[in-house]
Design an enzyme around this catalytic site. Sequence first.
Site, PDB file in Angstrom:
ATOM      1  N   ASN A  23       0.863  -1.183   0.000  1.00 40.25           N
ATOM      2  CA  ASN A  23       0.000   0.000   0.000  1.00 40.25           C
ATOM      3  C   ASN A  23       0.899   1.233   0.000  1.00 40.25           C
ATOM      4  O   ASN A  23       2.107   1.127   0.143  1.00 40.25           O
ATOM      5  CB  ASN A  23      -0.976  -0.007   1.191  1.00 40.25           C
ATOM      6  CG  ASN A  23      -0.237  -0.041   2.514  1.00 40.25           C
ATOM      7  OD1 ASN A  23       0.563   0.837   2.812  1.00 40.25           O
ATOM      8  ND2 ASN A  23      -0.475  -1.071   3.309  1.00 40.25           N
ATOM      9  N   GLY A  31      -2.794  -9.728   3.876  1.00 45.31           N
ATOM     10  CA  GLY A  31      -2.624 -10.429   2.598  1.00 45.31           C
ATOM     11  C   GLY A  31      -1.180 -10.788   2.293  1.00 45.31           C
ATOM     12  O   GLY A  31      -0.398 -11.141   3.182  1.00 45.31           O
ATOM     13  N   ASP A  33       1.219  -8.861   1.402  1.00 42.21           N
ATOM     14  CA  ASP A  33       2.118  -7.877   2.023  1.00 42.21           C
ATOM     15  C   ASP A  33       2.524  -8.358   3.423  1.00 42.21           C
ATOM     16  O   ASP A  33       3.714  -8.387   3.782  1.00 42.21           O
ATOM     17  CB  ASP A  33       1.374  -6.532   2.095  1.00 42.21           C
ATOM     18  CG  ASP A  33       2.278  -5.345   2.393  1.00 42.21           C
ATOM     19  OD1 ASP A  33       3.505  -5.523   2.387  1.00 42.21           O
ATOM     20  OD2 ASP A  33       1.734  -4.245   2.607  1.00 42.21           O
ATOM     21  N   THR A 121      -6.264  -8.086  -6.288  1.00 44.58           N
ATOM     22  CA  THR A 121      -7.446  -8.966  -6.340  1.00 44.58           C
ATOM     23  C   THR A 121      -7.879  -9.492  -4.973  1.00 44.58           C
ATOM     24  O   THR A 121      -8.807 -10.291  -4.886  1.00 44.58           O
ATOM     25  CB  THR A 121      -7.226 -10.175  -7.277  1.00 44.58           C
ATOM     26  OG1 THR A 121      -6.236 -11.045  -6.701  1.00 44.58           O
ATOM     27  CG2 THR A 121      -6.784  -9.733  -8.655  1.00 44.58           C
TER      28      THR A 121
END
Length: 174
Positions: A23, A31, A33, A121
């Site tokens: 981000n 997720g 990350d 996604t």
Amino acid sequence: MEIAIIKGDITKIPVDAIVNAANTSLLGGGGVDGAIHQAGGLSILEDCQKIRNKQGGCQVGEAVITTAGHLPAKFVIHTVGPVWNNGKSNEETLLATAYLNSLRLAVENEIESISFPNISTGIYKFPKEKAAEIAIRTVKEFLKTNDKITKVIFVCFDEGNFIIYNDLLTKIKI
Ligand code: AR6
């Protein structure tokens, strides 16, 4: 030049560079990350903080590069995909730009193999089929004019993306 599709965890697959769906803060998140920072260790966050100090983070569609820490890679390329907003906020172009800028940064750093998660996604809710088409098209177009990258791996974590990528990879002709 090879494009492969693997179902699994991107932190476990050896490559020169792993792309992270980050981000704009570059400070980690959930997720993929979260998985990358968790498996890679604090040195990745330290590099991200240096980049924040220099340029204040990473804009949507841009990409930055850090160490890969304990990951089986030399680098992590952090890019920021768009949040899906019903197609009203230039999301398709921004997603393609995220892939493109990651590939450009890879070439600049003499990276030969690179793995991508299915950017945007998950938490960012970009429709999977549309995202896969953009990812495959952008990578294929890039590889047509660049011979420095020899292997691109699309790492699909969920079954839905894995099926979509396998279906689209040969269908999309450049
Ligand atoms: N390996 C490969 N793919 C994974 C893994 C993994 N270990 N874990 C999840 N995925 P997401 P986004 C897949 O939500 O939509 C973060 O909080 C997942 O199934 O990770 O771009 C960031 O900090 C999905 O297909 O990323 C941002 O705030 C894909 O990775 C935000 O989420 C992307 O899902 C970014 O959202």
